[in-house]
Design a protein around this motif. Sequence first.
Motif, PDB file in Angstrom:
ATOM      1  N   ALA A   1      34.139  37.261  44.462  1.00 37.01           N
ATOM      2  CA  ALA A   1      34.172  38.299  45.499  1.00 37.01           C
ATOM      3  C   ALA A   1      33.192  37.972  46.624  1.00 37.01           C
ATOM      4  CB  ALA A   1      33.847  39.660  44.898  1.00 37.01           C
ATOM      5  N   SER A   2      32.027  37.465  46.274  1.00 34.30           N
ATOM      6  CA  SER A   2      31.034  37.081  47.275  1.00 34.30           C
ATOM      7  C   SER A   2      31.530  35.921  48.130  1.00 34.30           C
ATOM      8  CB  SER A   2      29.725  36.705  46.580  1.00 34.30           C
ATOM      9  OG  SER A   2      28.769  36.258  47.503  1.00 34.30           O
ATOM     10  N   ALA A   3      32.147  34.929  47.486  1.00 32.68           N
ATOM     11  CA  ALA A   3      32.688  33.773  48.216  1.00 32.68           C
ATOM     12  C   ALA A   3      33.796  34.209  49.166  1.00 32.68           C
ATOM     13  CB  ALA A   3      33.202  32.718  47.241  1.00 32.68           C
ATOM     14  N   GLN A   4      34.635  35.122  48.700  1.00 37.34           N
ATOM     15  CA  GLN A   4      35.739  35.593  49.543  1.00 37.34           C
ATOM     16  C   GLN A   4      35.213  36.397  50.737  1.00 37.34           C
ATOM     17  OE1 GLN A   4      38.559  38.295  47.725  1.00 37.34           O
ATOM     18  NE2 GLN A   4      40.172  37.646  49.134  1.00 37.34           N
TER      19      GLN A   4
ATOM     20  N   LEU B   1      42.162  26.531  46.019  1.00 38.73           N
ATOM     21  CA  LEU B   1      42.395  26.467  44.584  1.00 38.73           C
ATOM     22  C   LEU B   1      41.068  26.742  43.875  1.00 38.73           C
ATOM     23  CD1 LEU B   1      44.878  25.774  42.818  1.00 38.73           C
ATOM     24  CD2 LEU B   1      43.978  23.458  42.655  1.00 38.73           C
ATOM     25  N   ILE B   2      41.078  27.686  42.943  1.00 35.42           N
ATOM     26  CA  ILE B   2      39.867  28.056  42.205  1.00 35.42           C
ATOM     27  C   ILE B   2      40.039  27.679  40.746  1.00 35.42           C
ATOM     28  CG2 ILE B   2      38.386  29.971  41.447  1.00 35.42           C
ATOM     29  CD1 ILE B   2      40.357  30.672  44.440  1.00 35.42           C
ATOM     30  N   VAL B   3      39.050  26.977  40.201  1.00 32.45           N
ATOM     31  CA  VAL B   3      39.020  26.588  38.802  1.00 32.45           C
ATOM     32  C   VAL B   3      37.871  27.357  38.163  1.00 32.45           C
ATOM     33  CG1 VAL B   3      38.744  24.698  37.168  1.00 32.45           C
ATOM     34  CG2 VAL B   3      39.908  24.301  39.356  1.00 32.45           C
TER      35      VAL B   3
ATOM     36  N   GLN C   1      40.574  34.689  32.112  1.00 30.30           N
ATOM     37  CA  GLN C   1      40.235  35.597  33.206  1.00 30.30           C
ATOM     38  C   GLN C   1      41.512  36.091  33.896  1.00 30.30           C
ATOM     39  OE1 GLN C   1      36.817  36.462  33.800  1.00 30.30           O
ATOM     40  NE2 GLN C   1      36.918  35.495  31.781  1.00 30.30           N
ATOM     41  N   THR C   2      41.463  37.305  34.379  1.00 33.60           N
ATOM     42  CA  THR C   2      42.591  37.835  35.139  1.00 33.60           C
ATOM     43  C   THR C   2      42.337  37.585  36.620  1.00 33.60           C
ATOM     44  OG1 THR C   2      41.562  40.015  35.226  1.00 33.60           O
ATOM     45  CG2 THR C   2      43.113  39.621  33.427  1.00 33.60           C
ATOM     46  N   ALA C   3      43.412  37.445  37.349  1.00 31.43           N
ATOM     47  CA  ALA C   3      43.293  37.192  38.785  1.00 31.43           C
ATOM     48  C   ALA C   3      42.868  38.460  39.510  1.00 31.43           C
ATOM     49  CB  ALA C   3      44.633  36.703  39.336  1.00 31.43           C
ATOM     50  N   PRO C   4      41.806  38.391  40.312  1.00 27.46           N
ATOM     51  CA  PRO C   4      41.436  39.550  41.123  1.00 27.46           C
ATOM     52  C   PRO C   4      42.555  39.867  42.111  1.00 27.46           C
ATOM     53  CG  PRO C   4      39.665  37.919  41.080  1.00 27.46           C
ATOM     54  CD  PRO C   4      40.880  37.283  40.473  1.00 27.46           C
ATOM     55  N   GLU C   5      42.548  41.081  42.610  1.00 27.63           N
ATOM     56  CA  GLU C   5      43.573  41.497  43.564  1.00 27.63           C
ATOM     57  C   GLU C   5      43.640  40.523  44.738  1.00 27.63           C
ATOM     58  OE1 GLU C   5      44.606  45.263  46.453  1.00 27.63           O
ATOM     59  OE2 GLU C   5      43.419  45.615  44.646  1.00 27.63           O
ATOM     60  N   GLY C   6      44.864  40.119  45.078  1.00 32.40           N
ATOM     61  CA  GLY C   6      45.091  39.196  46.174  1.00 32.40           C
ATOM     62  C   GLY C   6      45.137  37.735  45.759  1.00 32.40           C
ATOM     63  N   PHE C   7      44.614  37.418  44.579  1.00 29.53           N
ATOM     64  CA  PHE C   7      44.617  36.046  44.076  1.00 29.53           C
ATOM     65  C   PHE C   7      45.822  35.859  43.165  1.00 29.53           C
ATOM     66  CE2 PHE C   7      40.334  36.639  45.434  1.00 29.53           C
ATOM     67  CZ  PHE C   7      39.853  35.391  45.762  1.00 29.53           C
ATOM     68  N   GLU C   8      46.339  34.637  43.131  1.00 29.65           N
ATOM     69  CA  GLU C   8      47.495  34.332  42.289  1.00 29.65           C
ATOM     70  C   GLU C   8      47.045  33.518  41.077  1.00 29.65           C
ATOM     71  OE1 GLU C   8      51.684  31.797  42.544  1.00 29.65           O
ATOM     72  OE2 GLU C   8      50.361  31.871  44.289  1.00 29.65           O
TER      73      GLU C   8
ATOM     74  N   THR D   1      36.299  26.965  25.421  1.00 27.48           N
ATOM     75  CA  THR D   1      36.321  27.054  26.880  1.00 27.48           C
ATOM     76  C   THR D   1      37.715  27.445  27.366  1.00 27.48           C
ATOM     77  OG1 THR D   1      34.613  25.366  27.084  1.00 27.48           O
ATOM     78  CG2 THR D   1      35.995  25.740  29.019  1.00 27.48           C
ATOM     79  N   HIS D   2      37.763  28.442  28.220  1.00 26.29           N
ATOM     80  CA  HIS D   2      39.017  28.848  28.864  1.00 26.29           C
ATOM     81  C   HIS D   2      38.953  28.455  30.331  1.00 26.29           C
ATOM     82  CE1 HIS D   2      40.840  31.387  25.687  1.00 26.29           C
ATOM     83  NE2 HIS D   2      39.599  31.443  25.277  1.00 26.29           N
ATOM     84  N   ILE D   3      39.975  27.765  30.804  1.00 27.40           N
ATOM     85  CA  ILE D   3      40.089  27.383  32.213  1.00 27.40           C
ATOM     86  C   ILE D   3      41.192  28.241  32.829  1.00 27.40           C
ATOM     87  CG2 ILE D   3      40.662  25.539  33.834  1.00 27.40           C
ATOM     88  CD1 ILE D   3      38.089  24.910  32.396  1.00 27.40           C
ATOM     89  N   THR D   4      40.850  28.934  33.891  1.00 31.73           N
ATOM     90  CA  THR D   4      41.809  29.748  34.630  1.00 31.73           C
ATOM     91  C   THR D   4      41.910  29.170  36.032  1.00 31.73           C
ATOM     92  OG1 THR D   4      41.145  31.686  33.352  1.00 31.73           O
ATOM     93  CG2 THR D   4      42.378  32.092  35.395  1.00 31.73           C
ATOM     94  N   ILE D   5      43.128  28.887  36.477  1.00 30.54           N
ATOM     95  CA  ILE D   5      43.330  28.343  37.817  1.00 30.54           C
ATOM     96  C   ILE D   5      44.005  29.413  38.681  1.00 30.54           C
ATOM     97  CG2 ILE D   5      44.434  26.539  39.191  1.00 30.54           C
ATOM     98  CD1 ILE D   5      44.076  24.671  36.807  1.00 30.54           C
ATOM     99  N   LEU D   6      43.382  29.669  39.816  1.00 30.53           N
ATOM    100  CA  LEU D   6      43.843  30.688  40.748  1.00 30.53           C
ATOM    101  C   LEU D   6      44.098  30.092  42.116  1.00 30.53           C
ATOM    102  CD1 LEU D   6      41.051  33.347  40.017  1.00 30.53           C
ATOM    103  CD2 LEU D   6      43.329  33.296  39.024  1.00 30.53           C
ATOM    104  N   ARG D   7      44.919  30.780  42.892  1.00 35.71           N
ATOM    105  CA  ARG D   7      45.127  30.430  44.304  1.00 35.71           C
ATOM    106  C   ARG D   7      44.566  31.594  45.119  1.00 35.71           C
ATOM    107  NH1 ARG D   7      46.307  25.828  46.439  1.00 35.71           N
ATOM    108  NH2 ARG D   7      48.126  25.486  45.141  1.00 35.71           N
TER     109      ARG D   7
END
Length: 189
Positions: free
Chosen positions: A139-142, A152-154, A161-168, A178-184
Amino acid sequence: MRIIAGKFKGMALASVGKGDAGAHLRPTTDRVRESLFNLLLNGGYGDPVDGARVLDLFAGTGALGLEALSRGAAHVTLVDDGVKARSLIRENIEKCRAQGVTRLFRRDATRLGENRGVGFDLIFLDPPYGKDLGAKALASAQSGGWLASDALIVWEESTPQTAPEGFELLDSRKYGDTHITILRAPTTD
């Protein structure tokens, strides 16, 4: 710990042993890093590393960002507020002779402030596990303009992790604990 592939392939990085609990250092293992980069390069994202501007939040030893640099990233900015972490990052930057294409910020990743430059294409987010810091840092980065449009966020965590609103949400994988979540990131104008 070592660089897995690219121009620094095989280079041994500064060691923290099994991690430094007091400094909250928990380096991403070579095996997870290799799997992660294989996923990025073969996961249908094109080549998100080559020529990318990379932001490594909660950088720790800098291994993720320096691996990206080794594989063709144009620039890496590493962010960590830990004294021990920054010392290891500086040592690893020196080992890679990457002073001209890296920046190191002493900053809390959950309070980045305003980015005065161009947004970053590829973001590594590896917060201390189980402290809910990843969502705050994202949220701070955005809000601070650190994310390029469609970045692309790793995100590495101990749970999916669930995608924050607006992220895919693009992908989610588990490697041991370790869980890796990839978001756009959202497209910006």
